[in-house]
Design an enzyme around this catalytic site. Structure first.
Site, PDB file in Angstrom:
ATOM      1  N   LYS A  93      -3.123 -39.151  74.704  1.00 28.60           N
ATOM      2  CA  LYS A  93      -2.583 -38.397  73.566  1.00 28.60           C
ATOM      3  C   LYS A  93      -1.068 -38.257  73.660  1.00 28.60           C
ATOM      4  O   LYS A  93      -0.351 -38.394  72.667  1.00 28.60           O
ATOM      5  CB  LYS A  93      -3.238 -37.013  73.489  1.00 28.60           C
ATOM      6  CG  LYS A  93      -4.687 -37.028  73.079  1.00 28.60           C
ATOM      7  CD  LYS A  93      -5.226 -35.633  72.818  1.00 28.60           C
ATOM      8  CE  LYS A  93      -4.989 -34.691  73.942  1.00 28.60           C
ATOM      9  NZ  LYS A  93      -5.610 -35.135  75.215  1.00 28.60           N
TER      10      LYS A  93
ATOM     11  N   THR B 167       0.946 -40.272  75.186  1.00 34.61           N
ATOM     12  CA  THR B 167       1.517 -41.602  74.949  1.00 34.61           C
ATOM     13  C   THR B 167       1.549 -41.915  73.460  1.00 34.61           C
ATOM     14  O   THR B 167       2.540 -42.449  72.944  1.00 34.61           O
ATOM     15  CB  THR B 167       0.693 -42.668  75.695  1.00 34.61           C
ATOM     16  OG1 THR B 167       0.515 -42.243  77.041  1.00 34.61           O
ATOM     17  CG2 THR B 167       1.380 -44.012  75.688  1.00 34.61           C
TER      18      THR B 167
ATOM     19  N   ARG C 152       3.781 -30.210  75.875  1.00 31.14           N
ATOM     20  CA  ARG C 152       3.662 -29.174  76.893  1.00 31.14           C
ATOM     21  C   ARG C 152       4.352 -29.613  78.180  1.00 31.14           C
ATOM     22  O   ARG C 152       4.420 -30.802  78.482  1.00 31.14           O
ATOM     23  CB  ARG C 152       2.176 -28.893  77.193  1.00 31.14           C
ATOM     24  CG  ARG C 152       1.441 -28.196  76.081  1.00 31.14           C
ATOM     25  CD  ARG C 152      -0.036 -28.066  76.402  1.00 31.14           C
ATOM     26  NE  ARG C 152      -0.683 -29.370  76.454  1.00 31.14           N
ATOM     27  CZ  ARG C 152      -1.853 -29.600  77.039  1.00 31.14           C
ATOM     28  NH1 ARG C 152      -2.504 -28.608  77.636  1.00 31.14           N
ATOM     29  NH2 ARG C 152      -2.389 -30.802  77.022  1.00 31.14           N
TER      30      ARG C 152
ATOM     31  N   LYS D  86      -4.579 -36.056  88.181  1.00 31.05           N
ATOM     32  CA  LYS D  86      -4.223 -36.627  86.882  1.00 31.05           C
ATOM     33  C   LYS D  86      -2.849 -37.292  86.866  1.00 31.05           C
ATOM     34  O   LYS D  86      -2.590 -38.204  86.103  1.00 31.05           O
ATOM     35  CB  LYS D  86      -4.285 -35.521  85.821  1.00 31.05           C
ATOM     36  CG  LYS D  86      -4.135 -36.003  84.391  1.00 31.05           C
ATOM     37  CD  LYS D  86      -4.410 -34.857  83.426  1.00 31.05           C
ATOM     38  CE  LYS D  86      -4.227 -35.303  81.978  1.00 31.05           C
ATOM     39  NZ  LYS D  86      -2.834 -35.498  81.618  1.00 31.05           N
TER      40      LYS D  86
ATOM     41  N   ALA E 104      -5.769 -26.537  78.242  1.00 29.23           N
ATOM     42  CA  ALA E 104      -6.609 -26.432  77.047  1.00 29.23           C
ATOM     43  C   ALA E 104      -8.036 -26.014  77.372  1.00 29.23           C
ATOM     44  O   ALA E 104      -8.743 -25.518  76.505  1.00 29.23           O
ATOM     45  CB  ALA E 104      -6.621 -27.756  76.294  1.00 29.23           C
TER      46      ALA E 104
ATOM     47  N   PHE F   1      -6.774 -32.120  75.529  1.00 30.41           N
ATOM     48  CA  PHE F   1      -8.151 -32.598  75.603  1.00 30.41           C
ATOM     49  C   PHE F   1      -8.701 -32.989  74.233  1.00 30.41           C
ATOM     50  O   PHE F   1      -7.955 -33.440  73.376  1.00 30.41           O
ATOM     51  CB  PHE F   1      -9.041 -31.569  76.307  1.00 30.41           C
ATOM     52  CG  PHE F   1      -8.622 -31.318  77.732  1.00 30.41           C
ATOM     53  CD1 PHE F   1      -8.453 -32.368  78.618  1.00 30.41           C
ATOM     54  CD2 PHE F   1      -8.353 -30.041  78.186  1.00 30.41           C
ATOM     55  CE1 PHE F   1      -8.060 -32.155  79.936  1.00 30.41           C
ATOM     56  CE2 PHE F   1      -7.954 -29.813  79.491  1.00 30.41           C
ATOM     57  CZ  PHE F   1      -7.811 -30.871  80.370  1.00 30.41           C
TER      58      PHE F   1
ATOM     59  N   PHE G  52      -6.057 -50.913  75.031  1.00 25.01           N
ATOM     60  CA  PHE G  52      -5.830 -51.373  76.395  1.00 25.01           C
ATOM     61  C   PHE G  52      -5.908 -52.900  76.412  1.00 25.01           C
ATOM     62  O   PHE G  52      -6.511 -53.514  75.533  1.00 25.01           O
ATOM     63  CB  PHE G  52      -6.864 -50.793  77.350  1.00 25.01           C
ATOM     64  CG  PHE G  52      -6.764 -49.294  77.525  1.00 25.01           C
ATOM     65  CD1 PHE G  52      -5.747 -48.556  76.942  1.00 25.01           C
ATOM     66  CD2 PHE G  52      -7.709 -48.605  78.277  1.00 25.01           C
ATOM     67  CE1 PHE G  52      -5.659 -47.182  77.099  1.00 25.01           C
ATOM     68  CE2 PHE G  52      -7.637 -47.234  78.450  1.00 25.01           C
ATOM     69  CZ  PHE G  52      -6.603 -46.518  77.859  1.00 25.01           C
TER      70      PHE G  52
ATOM     71  N   TRP H 139       2.047 -48.558  74.284  1.00 23.63           N
ATOM     72  CA  TRP H 139       2.109 -48.598  75.753  1.00 23.63           C
ATOM     73  C   TRP H 139       2.798 -49.883  76.231  1.00 23.63           C
ATOM     74  O   TRP H 139       3.600 -49.849  77.162  1.00 23.63           O
ATOM     75  CB  TRP H 139       0.683 -48.510  76.327  1.00 23.63           C
ATOM     76  CG  TRP H 139       0.662 -48.476  77.830  1.00 23.63           C
ATOM     77  CD1 TRP H 139       0.901 -47.393  78.637  1.00 23.63           C
ATOM     78  CD2 TRP H 139       0.395 -49.579  78.709  1.00 23.63           C
ATOM     79  NE1 TRP H 139       0.807 -47.747  79.964  1.00 23.63           N
ATOM     80  CE2 TRP H 139       0.484 -49.084  80.045  1.00 23.63           C
ATOM     81  CE3 TRP H 139       0.078 -50.923  78.510  1.00 23.63           C
ATOM     82  CZ2 TRP H 139       0.273 -49.894  81.161  1.00 23.63           C
ATOM     83  CZ3 TRP H 139      -0.127 -51.736  79.627  1.00 23.63           C
ATOM     84  CH2 TRP H 139      -0.036 -51.218  80.929  1.00 23.63           C
TER      85      TRP H 139
END
Length: 913
Positions: free
Chosen positions: A364, A366, A388, A399, A618, A649, A737, A766
């Site tokens: 999200k 990205t 955030r 993460k 979240a 999330f 991807f 990306w």
């Protein structure tokens, strides 16, 4: 002297007054201000300027400096006025010796209503008079010659004598435009007499020396004086018989020039108002040269040199005094900006949410960065990302960072992911100060008499005993209307001094910004100095602190202080709430948070602006960046711009809380939801093998599998339906991807549109940066042009249980809820205490729509267990805990910190991702 029926400049002032009135009809609070910096006691024009300004309807402020003021002292005052948003024009009334290039060019060209800066003169010479301010004195001379003296300037020989600098340059330029043959001369010029004889018009720019006879000026010559004292009492001396065809004196020039300066002021104000409405940024975007294969995130970040943050701030319309710079690439933005831009229309408001993610995350952040890079760097549309601030817990845990990834990142990523500007440290300090105050108060109340406690709370200082401001507020709350500490009765002393906190009801925990499972349950107060007053407690991760939620939801410093004071930390022995205000710590908490409230400005890889501010989780908090960052960004982008913010999330968690909590607090209405999906996550929801961080993906995820994708799209369809509950159009962003196939991509987009998405777009940011999200940017722009029918999911006046049930059934798909006895007891207590009308913030796993992380896809017919209910009264919500939710994450067997290192030679951070 020429006779005329009206005062010079009267028509100009009347016209300026009418224009200003029209501007104020649409902007009632608008009042242009002219600042005049005066060095010396010359008050000749001060009253004239004041009267003309009042007549036109604008304000004047005089800054009076001593006559001996140095060049640097004058420049200091100029620079202050340059950055004062209340002032729209600046004029100098200083000695001729002080008019150096350094002083004149210190003025901001857009406030230079006398047209003396090189930039304004350059535009005039270039023929761009409509884009600059022209000297009012030069304009007055032209107008008086043409209109008052009736002179046709075309072909006339004009001599400008004794003028200097900007006035001389402006006069030459304006006369040449009229077709005149213009000469300039100083009084000391040897050929002055012959030049005066030849001239049809003479403009006197400075006082005439006594040794220059008036007889040098031919009879019939039009003479115009723009100096202070030429031809005053000495006019007739020696040559009383000389007659000119026209003599225009200095006071006439001064009056008309003052009126034209007022006209320039109104033009400056009109230009300023226009800029407040909408200005397309002149942003210097940074070029990307994507490589294949795509390098690591930190290698990409380090390969790009960010712009200096003050340059970025200027590009997006921030003033120098509206930012506080931290290093080279970060700055805090002051809240005063909101007052300056209060009349500017907001831009479009876009929320990025997602489907139920894998433990790896679906990108999200990205997508958010890729979208704003596409909007601004490729479509030339003002846009801001609002993210955030990441907790250092996940950064060193599983993460990793949260700066985006690949060629869609916030840079420098190591600064983004680590301390940033210290906001989380400020929250930790404030939170733990309050925790210390709670236990300390219990200790002191348990070990002291009423009198001893009162004497320490209100001590005698220098023979005087006084209540502090916050103690007076407590007296008022208790209904004790006294201000003299010596007048309280024994009962009033007892009520004031004792909070009688029930230790079993304490909900306020200490926090730390590190994943540490061994702090989930601790015993405090075991040292002998605490006299046996120990209790069981726990630590939470810092971003789970209610102070973080307060920071994220507040809209001003005053509001933050009020919210901090309202935070409930426990109940007293009679069941009444005990707040931070009762403990007397509100002011201290506000002091610790006074800088943290200011949003942090950074930039993307392509040099577009980003706000990084607040970082509530979240799953255990409301999971959105700050209201203030969004509000400031919406003003900066302007009516045609876009602010893109991200909710944590899946849409069932972060988006639901964004709408029901954040939008209630901010009053902002979203235009579009961007729902992020990946083929990987959809395969997991379709029955694929489990996905575990740090473990290679099974072949189902790296090879084409149409059936798994089709089966997993049920989760995407459900999340689209959740967004539609709120009446906001949805654009699906498929984060592609390298292992995704064309057939899988096309299938997801087709099924998303069938499920009701406005559009569904594959995204390649990306690997390509903003260029890879241009299609998404166009889709978002088109969706934002549609009318949003935004609505809340529930009425806050409903009982707490009904609000929980509404979320469980409408959003998660549960059949019903089940309350534990403890949860029911807490709900009853909060309702009795008057907190039943707050919105709900569900603390639930992010890995499933249900309470069980292993239930993928769209679980049905389940009962949602509510194990506990807590209240964040300062933040303004009730948060039920679904199942077993930990507020302190733990470290895995192999945390990220194994890979993080520092090159001691270059001081570069390694291993962040």
């Amino acid at each position: 002297m020429l006779r005329r029926g009206a005062r010079p400049g009267q028509e100009v002032i009347q016209n300026s007054k009418e224009v200003l009135s029209l501007l104020q009809e649409k902007n009632p609070a608008f009042m242009p201000v002219l600042a005049i910096i005066q060095a010396g006691d010359e008050n000749l024009m001060q009253e004239v300027n004041q009267n003309l300004a009042e007549e036109a309807g604008l304000n004047i402020t005089h800054i009076c400096l001593p006559p001996e003021s140095s060049e640097d002292e004058i420049i200091d005052e100029i620079l202050k006025i340059n950055e004062d948003t209340r002032v729209h024009g600046l004029a100098l009334q200083i000695s001729e010796n002080s008019f150096s290039n350094k002083v004149l060019n210190a003025l901001k060209p857009e406030k230079d209503v006398d047209g003396v800066t090189d930039i304004n003169l350059g535009k005039l010479v270039r023929g761009d008079a409509h884009e600059c301010f022209v000297s009012p004195v030069a304009r007055a001379i032209i107008e008086l010659l043409e209109k008052s003296a009736g002179v046709n300037l075309d072909g006339k020989k004009i001599l400008v004598v004794g003028a200097h600098g900007s006035l001389e340059a402006a006069l030459q330029c304006l006369f040449q435009r009229k077709g005149s043959m213009t000469m300039s001369s100083q009084w000391e010029t040897p050929q002055l007499q012959s030049k005066l004889h030849e001239a049809d018009i003479v403009v006197l720019g400075s006082p005439k020396p006594e040794d220059i006879p008036l007889s040098w000026i031919q009879p019939g010559t039009t003479v115009l004086n723009c100096s202070h004292d030429i031809l005053s009492g000495k006019l007739g001396c020696g040559s009383p018989s000389i007659h000119f065809s026209g003599l225009i004196a200095e006071d006439e020039v001064s009056l008309l020039a003052a009126a034209l300066r007022i006209q320039n002021m109104v033009s400056s104000g009109r230009r300023w108002l226009r800029e407040q409405q909408y200005t397309r940024w002149r942003l210097h975007c940074l070029k990307l040269q994507p490589l294949s294969p795509v390098p690591s995130d930190i290698e990409i970040s380090r390969a790009q040199t960010p712009k200096a943050v003050d340059v970025l701030a200027k590009e997006i319309g921030l003033l120098a005094d509206e930012i506080e710079i931290y290093g080279k690439s970060k700055a805090k933005v002051r809240l005063s900006l909101l007052e300056r831009l209060k009349d500017r229309a907001d831009g479009k408001y876009v929320l990025v949410a997602g489907i139920t993610p894998t433990p790896l995350g679906e990108g999200k952040s990205t997508v958010t960065i890729g979208l704003v890079q596409a909007l601004t760097a490729h479509l030339n549309i003002n846009s801001f990302a609002c993210l955030r601030q990441p907790s250092q817990g996940p950064t060193f845990g599983v993460k990793g960072g949260a700066a985006g990834g690949g060629y869609a990142q916030v840079i420098p990523m190591e600064e983004f992911n680590l301390h940033l500007t210290g906001d989380i440290h400020a929250i930790t300090a404030a939170n733990n100060l309050l925790a210390a105050a709670i236990d300390t108060r219990i200790l002191h109340e348990n070990t002291q008499t009423d009198k001893a406690l009162y004497n320490r709370l209100v001590p005698l200082a220098n023979g005087v005993r006084e209540f502090s401001k916050i103690q007076l507020a407590r007296l008022k709350k208790l209904g004790i209307n006294k201000t003299d500490p010596s007048t309280l009765t024994e009962e009033e002393v007892r009520k004031f001094s004792r909070l009688n906190i029930d230790p079993s009801t304490i909900t306020w925990q200490r926090v730390l910004d590190t994943n540490d499972r061994f702090l989930r349950k601790v015993t405090i107060g075991q040292a002998h100095t605490e006299k046996g007053y120990s209790r069981q407690a726990q630590f939470d991760i810092a971003v789970a602190s209610e102070i973080m939620a307060v920071l994220a939801l507040t809209d001003s410093l005053t509001d933050m202080k009020d919210r901090l004071g309202r935070m409930v930390v426990a109940s007293d022995e009679s069941g009444q709430p005990v707040t931070a205000e009762d403990l007397g710590v509100t002011g201290a908490l506000t002091v610790l948070m006074k800088d943290a409230i200011k949003p942090n400005l950074m930039q993307t890889l392509e040099g577009t602006p980003v706000f990084v501010h607040a970082g509530p989780f979240a799953n255990i908090a409301h999971g959105n960046s700050s209201v203030l960052a969004d509000k400031i960004a919406l003003k900066l982008v302007g009516e045609e711009g876009f602010v893109v913010t991200e909710a944590g999330f899946g849409a069932d968690i972060g988006m639901e809380k964004f709408f029901n909590i954040k939008c209630r607090a901010s009053g902002l209405v979203p235009n579009v939801v961007v729902l992020v999906a990946t083929v990987r996550a959809l395969k997991m929801h379709g029955g694929g093998p489990s996905v575990t961080a740090g473990v290679p993906l099974k072949r189902e995820y790296t090879e084409e599998n149409i059936q798994l994708v089709a089966d997993g799209c049920c989760n995407l369809q459900k999340q689209i339906q959740i967004a539609q509950l709120f009446g906001v159009p949805v654009v699906v962003a498929l984060n592609v991807f390298k292992t995704d196939t064309r057939a899988e991509i096309d299938l997801v987009c087709e099924l998303a549109k069938r499920a009701g998405a406005f559009d569904a777009v594959p995204c390649y940011h990306w690997s390509m940066g903003g260029k890879g999200s241009v299609d998404l940017a166009w889709a978002v722009r088109e969706a934002a042009s549609k009318r949003s029918r935004f609505q809340f999911l529930y009425d806050v006046q409903l009982p707490i249980v009904e609000k929980i049930r509404t979320i469980a059934q409408a959003v998660y798909g549960a059949r019903d809820i089940e309350l534990s006895p403890e949860a029911q007891s807490k709900i009853d207590r909060y309702t009795e205490q008057g907190f039943g009308n707050l919105p709900i913030c569900m603390a639930k796993t992010h890995l499933s729509l249900s309470h069980q992380p292993d239930m993928k896809g769209v679980p049905r017919d389940f009962i949602l267990p509510i194990s506990d209910v807590r209240a964040s009264i300062g933040a303004g919500f009730i948060y039920p805990l679904v199942g077993t939710m930990s507020t302190m994450p733990g470290l895995p067997t192999r945390p990220c910190f194994y890979d993080i290192d520092l090159d001691t030679e270059t001081e570069q951070v390694k291993g962040l991702f």
